[in-house]
Every structure is written in C-alpha cells, then in structure tokens.
Enzyme design. Structure first.
Site, PDB file in Angstrom:
ATOM      1  N   GLY A  35       0.864  -1.166  -0.132  1.00 47.41           N
ATOM      2  CA  GLY A  35       0.032   0.005   0.007  1.00 47.41           C
ATOM      3  C   GLY A  35       0.837   1.341  -0.119  1.00 47.41           C
ATOM      4  N   GLU A  55       4.943  -2.402  -5.778  1.00 51.77           N
ATOM      5  CA  GLU A  55       5.489  -2.903  -4.683  1.00 51.77           C
ATOM      6  C   GLU A  55       5.762  -4.377  -4.765  1.00 51.77           C
ATOM      7  OE1 GLU A  55       3.709  -1.861  -1.115  1.00 51.77           O
ATOM      8  OE2 GLU A  55       4.173   0.323  -1.294  1.00 51.77           O
ATOM      9  N   GLU A 109      11.833  -7.965  -1.158  1.00 46.58           N
ATOM     10  CA  GLU A 109      11.295  -9.190  -1.248  1.00 46.58           C
ATOM     11  C   GLU A 109       9.793  -9.204  -1.544  1.00 46.58           C
ATOM     12  OE1 GLU A 109      12.430 -12.435   1.239  1.00 46.58           O
ATOM     13  OE2 GLU A 109      14.025 -11.081   2.235  1.00 46.58           O
TER      14      GLU A 109
END
Length: 160
Positions: A35, A55, A109
């Site tokens: 987010g 992301e 990651e």
C-alpha cells in the site's frame, strides 16, 4: 485559519485462492501488506492497484473496504525538521488477477504467506493491528485511531 493537511493512504490485504496473503518486505519497515500514499487527483482504488503493482508485481481487483485508520500523532520526518501530518488510511481486501511476484525501489522481497503465519512476519505494531482487524472482520468496517511515535498507542477501536 490554517487549513489542515492529511496524508491519505491505502493498504491492500491481497488473498489468493489458497488463502495466502501477499506481503512485501520494505527497505526500512520490514514485512508489510502492500500500500501507500494516494497521489493528487487519484482515487483510492486506483491508488491501491498502482501501489500493489509497483511494490509486488501483482495485479489486483479491489473487493471491499475493511478498515479506516487515523494516525493522529504529530512527529518529525527523518530529516528532523519536517512535520509529518495526520495520516488517514483505508484498508481493502483485494483479489489477485495477474502479474508476477517482483520487487521495487521500495521493496526487497515479496511473497505469498499462509494467512496464519503473517503475524509471525510483521513486526510494526500498527500494521500488525490492522492485519488483526482483517482477521477479525465480520462485515463491519473497523475504525481505529492510533499514534505510532514515540511508540504505538491505540486510542480508539470500534466498528462503523
């Protein structure tokens, strides 16, 4: 009169067909659900889809709102000078519809984590609290007020 300034942000609990939750590891904040901030002229759902894609590499559709959160603490940014205003955050459940797991300038990651293992990975108290609200979701939207600095303090927790 000074007009108030708020940061508006969105968070996405992305659950796949197997009940796994999408998490990303941020450069400075550890494991979180994806987010971020809503940009000028952007609506909440478009912002959330963009942030999740940036992301994690995953494309999503937004399913439903589960929580609204106010971080009402005022504190200084990393530069020690700039005031960080109140943040208003909206968390949504999302469903993956495509894309490939990846990373970004903000993440190191990304992965699908079993729903019951997520709290083992998230260390930030505010993110843990918001994820628990997802686990406890009963169809009523959660509203919380908290501060995160100098330490996490939950000030209000109710449903609306």
């Amino acid at each position: 009169m000074i007009m108030p300034t708020h940061i508006v942000a969105v968070g996405g609990i992305v659950e796949d067909a197997h009940g796994n939750i999408l998490l990303v590891k941020t450069i400075d904040g550890g494991w979180v659900f994806p987010g971020g901030q809503v940009e000028v002229g952007e609506n909440l759902m478009d912002a959330l889809c963009r942030e999740i894609k940036e992301e994690s590499g995953i494309d999503v559709v937004v399913a439903h709102l589960i929580g609204v959160y106010s971080n009402t603490g005022m504190y200084k940014w990393y530069d020690g000078v700039t005031d960080v205003p109140t943040k208003v955050m909206f968390d949504f459940v999302c469903k993956p519809v495509g894309g490939e797991l990846g990373i970004s300038e903000e993440t190191t990651e990304s992965g699908w984590i079993a729903k019951d293992k997520v709290l083992d990975m998230i260390t930030a108290p505010a993110i843990r609290t918001r994820y628990q609200a997802y686990l406890d979701f009963d169809g009523h939207v959660c509203y919380m007020e908290y501060v995160t600095n100098p330490q996490f303090e939950l000030k209000l927790n109710r449903t609306v």
